[in-house]
Enzyme design. Sequence first.
Site, short mmCIF file in Angstrom:
data_model
loop_
_atom_site.label_atom_id
_atom_site.label_comp_id
_atom_site.label_asym_id
_atom_site.label_seq_id
_atom_site.Cartn_x
_atom_site.Cartn_y
_atom_site.Cartn_z
N LYS A 62 0.85 -1.19 0.00
CA LYS A 62 0.00 0.00 0.00
C LYS A 62 0.89 1.24 0.00
CE LYS A 62 -3.85 1.91 2.74
NZ LYS A 62 -4.68 1.64 3.94
N SER A 107 -9.44 1.70 3.18
CA SER A 107 -8.60 2.49 2.30
C SER A 107 -7.58 1.66 1.51
CB SER A 107 -7.85 3.54 3.11
OG SER A 107 -7.00 2.94 4.08
N SER A 128 -10.01 -0.85 7.04
CA SER A 128 -9.27 -0.60 5.80
C SER A 128 -8.54 -1.80 5.23
CB SER A 128 -8.28 0.55 6.01
OG SER A 128 -8.97 1.77 6.09
#
Length: 505
Positions: A91, A172, A196
């Site tokens: 990420k 996210s 997330s």
Amino acid sequence: MNAQNTDYNKDFKFLEYDIEKLQKGYQNKEYKITDVVKSYLERIEKVDKTGAKLNAVITVNPDAMKIADSLDQVPAPLRKGALFGVPVLLKDNIDTKDKMPNTAGSLAMKDSFPLRDAFLVEKLRKAGAIIIGKTNLSEWANFRGIMSVSGWSGNGGLTKNPYDLTRNTCGSSAGSGAAISANLGIFAIGTETNGSIICPSSVNGIVGLKPTVGLVSRSGIIPISVSQDTAGPMTRTVKDAAIALGVLTGVDEKDSHTLASKNQTKTDYTSFLKPDGLKGKRIGYSKKSSGNVKVDALFQENLKFLEKEGAILVEISEEPVSNEIQGKSFELMVLEYKDGLNQYFKSLGANAKIKSVEELIAFNKNSPEEMKYFKQEFLEMTQATKGMQDENYAKLLKEIQEGSRKNGIDATLKKYQLHALIAASTSPAWKTDMVNGDNYIFEGSGAAAIAGYPSITVPMGNIDGLPVGILFYAEAWSEGKLINMAYSFEQKNPQRLVPQFKNGN
């Protein structure tokens, strides 16, 4: 090119490969590491950048092939490390000291190059993993503006759901979820404050493991909440999640929360991969409707399956963590956010383009691309506070942790004599709406996230071709037990669906 009429999976040699299968191929000399990395990079170009234009990968590592070649030169007897030759995605809020910036999806950070690897990146490299790229995310881990769209960032654009390109990826860790579902890497690392990892794993049809806060170091990760943030593996199988987690754990002096894991951590969680992990387990669930009748029906089907496998299901009459505590956790996040971001900017050294939350807010105000779809209320809210110096901070932290832990999940497990709690992880992926923002119906991840306790989501089926996960969660440091139950569920009831990149559903 019409993605709906294109079979992107037909000629990809490594479709649905896991760590073990990949490494067996290396051992049997079926292919070289450079062959594998090249294939994944070509797939990223074919599926992510052109063709379906999934937009899950924000940056490709320009040194990926060079690293792969160096690993190919290592003689077989010296090839050590649980992830030797495994292509991994991170990420884009996790620091790497290489030619890839760490941006949090923000245009303000597009040229921000960290001074060192994050602690978990050091662990991955030491284990032989090849970081082939960084994944897109909801900008600033979805803590910038109220009307946000999950999977969108100013720097990376919108990530699309590989099952239906018109639907959302949740966030996210949107790019991590979509990329692994679409076979753009073997696994990815996501981060979670509240949902997330779990939500994008569920709607993208993969396994997501959110560890106990403190099991995996957060140093070198752009933060939101020091009391809730954690990183964890997002994979296509529970076994890969167990292997990856064992690599990630360890005490890091730069993250004091990891000190509590000293006698709790393991470097190998594969011993928990036993097919009878549900037998005799007392598992709690709530009959309260999720708000989606199709999800409720699917969940009921899976309750019957759990009973068939020997689990003892126990209906609980109250939610483990109250709405009041859940609401107060937002207040805590707002206070912690300012300190966390300002400390992160400081870690970038004198050449940091952005040096404070105040400067970030100013940058965004002057950037039409950043403010195109939604504003930055959360950044403005945290800037207006005293941060963790607020006179109510310590009291609020204590109240939330006691309410979610001792008087929350711990109390519920004790009252009903449970091994774990379960819930549907999320509703199915919704249509992406750039005007009105996200359209969540529900998420099951809140209780474990607020407590800082572990949870794992596994595909439990699909609704109209869109995957939905089932969530297992329990007390602190119970990762092994949860892996055991999730693995048994997955092996006896495999529901992983390979996405077909349809364009509208």
